[in-house]
Design a protein around this motif. Sequence first.
Motif, PDB file in Angstrom:
ATOM      1  N   LEU A 213     105.640 -37.073  16.219  1.00  0.00           N
ATOM      2  CA  LEU A 213     106.066 -37.421  17.402  1.00  0.00           C
ATOM      3  C   LEU A 213     106.694 -38.861  17.416  1.00  0.00           C
ATOM      4  O   LEU A 213     107.230 -39.269  18.396  1.00  0.00           O
ATOM      5  CB  LEU A 213     105.004 -37.531  18.719  1.00  0.00           C
ATOM      6  CG  LEU A 213     104.603 -36.118  18.944  1.00  0.00           C
ATOM      7  CD1 LEU A 213     103.173 -36.160  19.663  1.00  0.00           C
ATOM      8  CD2 LEU A 213     105.515 -35.578  20.017  1.00  0.00           C
TER       9      LEU A 213
ATOM     10  N   ARG B 281     109.194 -32.821  22.685  1.00  0.00           N
ATOM     11  CA  ARG B 281     108.291 -33.950  23.540  1.00  0.00           C
ATOM     12  C   ARG B 281     107.967 -33.976  24.756  1.00  0.00           C
ATOM     13  O   ARG B 281     106.845 -34.420  25.163  1.00  0.00           O
ATOM     14  CB  ARG B 281     109.109 -35.193  23.018  1.00  0.00           C
ATOM     15  CG  ARG B 281     109.519 -35.394  21.494  1.00  0.00           C
ATOM     16  CD  ARG B 281     110.504 -36.590  21.274  1.00  0.00           C
ATOM     17  NE  ARG B 281     110.952 -36.770  20.062  1.00  0.00           N
ATOM     18  CZ  ARG B 281     110.320 -37.393  19.094  1.00  0.00           C
ATOM     19  NH1 ARG B 281     109.031 -37.871  19.370  1.00  0.00           N
ATOM     20  NH2 ARG B 281     110.782 -37.592  17.904  1.00  0.00           N
TER      21      ARG B 281
ATOM     22  N   ARG C   7     104.212 -33.908  26.431  1.00  0.00           N
ATOM     23  CA  ARG C   7     103.825 -34.696  27.357  1.00  0.00           C
ATOM     24  C   ARG C   7     103.442 -34.345  28.842  1.00  0.00           C
ATOM     25  O   ARG C   7     102.498 -34.709  29.256  1.00  0.00           O
ATOM     26  CB  ARG C   7     104.944 -35.963  27.561  1.00  0.00           C
ATOM     27  CG  ARG C   7     104.756 -37.034  28.403  1.00  0.00           C
ATOM     28  CD  ARG C   7     105.599 -38.171  28.548  1.00  0.00           C
ATOM     29  NE  ARG C   7     106.833 -37.626  29.163  1.00  0.00           N
ATOM     30  CZ  ARG C   7     107.983 -37.253  28.539  1.00  0.00           C
ATOM     31  NH1 ARG C   7     108.090 -37.482  27.357  1.00  0.00           N
ATOM     32  NH2 ARG C   7     109.183 -36.922  29.169  1.00  0.00           N
TER      33      ARG C   7
ATOM     34  N   THR D  37      98.257 -35.320  21.360  1.00  0.00           N
ATOM     35  CA  THR D  37      99.361 -35.735  20.358  1.00  0.00           C
ATOM     36  C   THR D  37      98.764 -36.183  18.905  1.00  0.00           C
ATOM     37  O   THR D  37      99.696 -36.116  18.193  1.00  0.00           O
ATOM     38  CB  THR D  37     100.155 -37.054  21.233  1.00  0.00           C
ATOM     39  OG1 THR D  37      98.963 -37.854  21.254  1.00  0.00           O
ATOM     40  CG2 THR D  37     100.717 -36.794  22.511  1.00  0.00           C
TER      41      THR D  37
END
Length: 463
Positions: A339, A399, A403, A409
């Motif tokens: 990430l 991403r 989120r 994550t």
Amino acid sequence: MLIVLFQGCGHTSDNLQKSTYIGGEIINPTTDHVLIRRRGKLLDTVFLDEDNRFSYKIDSAEHGLYLIQHKPETQNLYVAPGDSLLLRVNTLAFDESIHFSGKGNAENNFMSEMFLLDEANSKLLLSFDDYPPAEFQKIADSIHQERLNELQKIAKKKKFSNDFVALAKDVIKYENFDLKERYTYLVTKYFKEYAKQFPENFHDYRKTADFNSEALQCSPGYKRFLENYLINYSLSWCATSGLDSADCSSLTDVENVMARIRKAGELVQLSSLRQSLLKKIAVRGVVMAESRDHIIAIINELRNQKLPEEDIDEMRQLGTIQLAYLPGTSVANVRLLNLEGEFVKINDVLEKPTVIFLWSVYKTGHLEEHKLINQFRKKYPDVDFIGINLDIKEEPAWRVAVRNNNYNTNFEYQLAPTRINKKFFEYYLDKMLFLDPSGEVVNGDTYLTSPRFETTILELLNQ
């Protein structure tokens, strides 16, 4: 089921002068376009406008079946020169919501209703063991006659053309054939007592079946009949071939797969239909192959059937992925993107026994899958569960999904760009990869929803 893809499956005709219009509205679209194909070839990609509507003109439409599709849904469409069809559908309940208006609507609404009735046959098969073969034969033939009676009644009222009535009769006929093939499979595999009770004439329809119907090659019921006939053929072939009986009951056994490929190659000569059948059988065999030799054997059989080289190459790519799921294979050097935008290797992120699962932003179910994975994380703290996103080169979408859904994550990565077309990874979305801390595959043939999933986790821990 929705795509506007016009894959013409009807017969050619001389009176193709009138323009035909297809349009409609897709509520809750899953993509921004519809595809139009004819005889397996893409005619056009038609994009939805800001109101999720589309329109397309066919200058030389043929009488017959087309295939309308909006991934992941597909729907038959009957087209005649001069038609002006509008469809409206909600992808959240595709089959139940699809509705046609405009010239040609009566035929297509009838087809949609028949499709829903055919889907209801699956409920009958859920209790197949309640019906001995002779009784099931009577029920199936009664359903067939009811469908024909309904067609006759509506055809008179709506003044259907002779061309459409003949086609609809064939669609209904092959739905009946397929129902009997599915019953045969269930009885053969799960209820040996009934397998000995088939009336002598139960499978007489096979003698008259057309395995090269140009007019029906887009019909889901017709294609399903071909697939299920081939399955039953391979089971029968296996039972008399001297192979282990356990292998005969497995549709993914390499000999069983190759028997279906050979029979499909022998029976089906329509190019597009033959190609799609061979590839569908081979894909299942490759994705479930137990060794490199099995993958090679399937690809060689496709080559014997003279499948186009581009299709052979696709099977090679699929086979390359499957090799990574075979026990003993090391995937330590497979590259991932974290990430933070950095490329790492699987070996860099392994600390303990690990279960890897694949997911895509564009495939429904990843939210529920992550919820289940979180439950297993709590239950088995000595195992890492790593998610690998397959939307290669689409970092923003990945991403945002991580989120917005609050995915952990610490355990989320994306597959790095690879020479393998990413579409082939989709066949592995449900497969779990069990690795030891060195990155060696311990098990690659278990699914999240499998009854053996937790057993496989325990086996991984006890290594």
